[in-house]
Design a protein around this motif. Structure first.
Motif, short mmCIF file in Angstrom:
data_model
loop_
_atom_site.label_atom_id
_atom_site.label_comp_id
_atom_site.label_asym_id
_atom_site.label_seq_id
_atom_site.Cartn_x
_atom_site.Cartn_y
_atom_site.Cartn_z
N MET A 55 32.20 19.75 -35.09
CA MET A 55 30.93 19.79 -34.36
C MET A 55 30.80 21.08 -33.55
SD MET A 55 28.08 18.26 -33.83
CE MET A 55 28.29 16.58 -34.32
N TRP A 56 31.86 21.53 -32.90
CA TRP A 56 31.76 22.73 -32.08
C TRP A 56 31.50 23.97 -32.94
CZ3 TRP A 56 35.12 26.88 -32.29
CH2 TRP A 56 36.30 26.69 -32.99
N LYS A 57 32.09 24.01 -34.15
CA LYS A 57 31.80 25.14 -35.05
C LYS A 57 30.34 25.09 -35.51
CE LYS A 57 36.46 25.86 -36.80
NZ LYS A 57 37.34 25.85 -37.99
N TYR A 58 29.86 23.88 -35.75
CA TYR A 58 28.44 23.72 -36.10
C TYR A 58 27.56 24.28 -34.99
CZ TYR A 58 24.03 21.17 -35.78
OH TYR A 58 22.72 20.83 -35.61
N SER A 59 27.88 23.94 -33.75
CA SER A 59 27.08 24.40 -32.61
C SER A 59 27.08 25.92 -32.52
CB SER A 59 27.62 23.82 -31.31
OG SER A 59 27.55 22.41 -31.33
N LEU A 106 26.29 26.67 -26.61
CA LEU A 106 27.50 27.49 -26.68
C LEU A 106 28.49 27.10 -25.58
CD1 LEU A 106 26.03 30.98 -27.52
CD2 LEU A 106 27.32 29.46 -29.03
N PHE A 107 27.99 26.86 -24.38
CA PHE A 107 28.87 26.45 -23.28
C PHE A 107 29.58 25.15 -23.62
CE2 PHE A 107 29.54 23.88 -19.47
CZ PHE A 107 30.44 24.68 -18.80
N VAL A 108 28.83 24.17 -24.07
CA VAL A 108 29.42 22.87 -24.40
C VAL A 108 30.41 23.02 -25.56
CG1 VAL A 108 28.88 20.60 -25.38
CG2 VAL A 108 27.55 21.48 -23.47
N ALA A 109 30.05 23.84 -26.55
CA ALA A 109 30.94 24.01 -27.70
C ALA A 109 32.28 24.62 -27.29
CB ALA A 109 30.26 24.89 -28.75
N PHE A 110 32.24 25.63 -26.43
CA PHE A 110 33.48 26.29 -26.03
C PHE A 110 34.22 25.55 -24.91
CE2 PHE A 110 31.48 30.08 -28.00
CZ PHE A 110 32.49 30.35 -28.90
N ALA A 111 33.47 25.00 -23.97
CA ALA A 111 34.11 24.38 -22.79
C ALA A 111 34.63 22.98 -23.07
CB ALA A 111 33.13 24.36 -21.62
N LEU A 117 28.45 15.71 -27.09
CA LEU A 117 27.68 16.69 -26.33
C LEU A 117 27.16 17.82 -27.21
CD1 LEU A 117 29.69 16.96 -23.00
CD2 LEU A 117 27.50 15.83 -23.39
N CYS A 118 27.97 18.26 -28.18
CA CYS A 118 27.52 19.29 -29.11
C CYS A 118 26.34 18.80 -29.93
CB CYS A 118 28.65 19.73 -30.02
SG CYS A 118 29.87 20.80 -29.25
N ALA A 119 26.41 17.56 -30.38
CA ALA A 119 25.31 16.99 -31.16
C ALA A 119 24.04 16.90 -30.31
CB ALA A 119 25.69 15.62 -31.70
N LEU A 120 24.18 16.45 -29.08
CA LEU A 120 23.04 16.34 -28.18
C LEU A 120 22.42 17.72 -27.92
CD1 LEU A 120 21.30 14.53 -26.40
CD2 LEU A 120 22.96 14.88 -24.57
N CYS A 121 23.26 18.70 -27.64
CA CYS A 121 22.76 20.06 -27.40
C CYS A 121 22.11 20.63 -28.66
CB CYS A 121 23.88 20.97 -26.93
SG CYS A 121 24.38 20.68 -25.23
N GLY A 122 22.69 20.34 -29.82
CA GLY A 122 22.11 20.78 -31.07
C GLY A 122 20.72 20.20 -31.30
N LEU A 123 20.56 18.91 -30.97
CA LEU A 123 19.25 18.28 -31.11
C LEU A 123 18.23 18.89 -30.16
CD1 LEU A 123 20.25 14.52 -31.50
CD2 LEU A 123 19.30 16.03 -33.26
N VAL A 124 18.64 19.15 -28.94
CA VAL A 124 17.74 19.79 -27.96
C VAL A 124 17.38 21.20 -28.44
CG1 VAL A 124 17.58 20.69 -25.61
CG2 VAL A 124 18.53 18.42 -26.00
N GLU A 125 18.37 21.91 -28.98
CA GLU A 125 18.13 23.27 -29.46
C GLU A 125 17.11 23.28 -30.61
OE1 GLU A 125 20.88 26.85 -31.27
OE2 GLU A 125 21.83 25.32 -30.05
N TYR A 126 17.29 22.40 -31.58
CA TYR A 126 16.34 22.34 -32.70
C TYR A 126 14.97 21.87 -32.23
CZ TYR A 126 19.57 23.52 -36.43
OH TYR A 126 20.43 24.19 -37.25
N GLY A 127 14.93 20.91 -31.32
CA GLY A 127 13.65 20.47 -30.78
C GLY A 127 12.93 21.59 -30.04
#
Length: 158
Positions: A55-59, A106-111, A117-127
Motif C-alpha cells: 500500500m505504501w508503494k502504491y501511495s 506521502l507523509f502517511v506512506a513514509f511515516a 491510512l494509505c488507502a484513505l489518503c489515496g481515496l482523498v487524493e483521487y477525490g
C-alpha cells in the motif's frame, strides 16, 4: 542595456507569462508527452504495487504520477500560467485540498506505512483530483453534484 543582457534565458518570462521560451513548442510538446507517459507508467506501477499488498508503494507511485502530470502541463503552459490557473477563485480550494492530499499521502506512506491510512489518503487524493479536474469542465462540478445527489437518493430509498 547591451544586446546580451536583453536576451531571454529559458527561465525568464515573456509578457504573456510563458516560461521556457528557449524551448521550441515541439520540445515542450515532447516534454509534455514524456511526463504524461511517465505519469501513466508510475500510476500503473502503483496499482501493481497495490495488487501485491504494498500500500505504501502504491501511495508513493500514484502521488509521483500526479506530480508528473502537473509537470507535464507546466511544460505546455509555463509555471506562472499554471499557478494562476490552479489558484484562480474557482479552483483555489480544490487545488489546496489536492496538493495537501498529495503531501499527506506521502507523509502517511513514509511515516506510518499503514495500509488503512494509505488507502484513505489515496481515496482523498483521487477525490480531490476529480473535483479539481471538474473545475475545468463547464458545469462539471454541478453535474457531479447532481449525479451524486441522485445516486444518494437511490441508495437511501433501497
Amino acid at each position: 542595456m547591451d544586446a546580451s543582457s536583453s536576451e531571454a534565458t529559458p527561465l525568464t518570462t515573456t509578457d504573456e507569462g510563458q516560461w521556457f521560451q528557449g524551448m521550441s513548442w515541439t520540445t515542450r510538446l515532447q516534454g509534455f508527452v514524456m511526463f504524461t507517459a511517465l505519469s501513466v507508467f508510475s500510476s500503473f506501477m502503483g496499482w501493481i504495487a497495490l495488487s501485491t499488498g504494498y500500500m505504501w508503494k502504491y501511495s508513493v507511485l500514484t502521488t509521483l504520477g500526479q506530480v508528473m502530470s502537473i509537470c507535464s502541463t507546466v511544460l505546455l503552459m509555463g509555471p506562472q500560467k499554471q499557478l494562476e490557473s490552479m489558484f484562480d477563485k474557482t479552483r483555489k480550494d480544490a487545488t489546496l485540498v489536492y496538493l495537501a492530499s498529495m503531501l499527506m499521502t506521502l507523509f502517511v506512506a513514509f511515516a506510518t506505512r499503514s495500509a488503512v491510512l494509505c488507502a484513505l489518503c489515496g481515496l482523498v487524493e483521487y477525490g480531490a483530483l476529480v473535483w479539481y479536474s471538474l473545475s475545468y469542465i463547464p458545469y462539471g462540478r454541478e453535474m457531479a453534484k447532481s449525479c451524486l445527489g441522485g445516486f444518494s437518493r437511490v441508495v437511501i430509498n433501497v
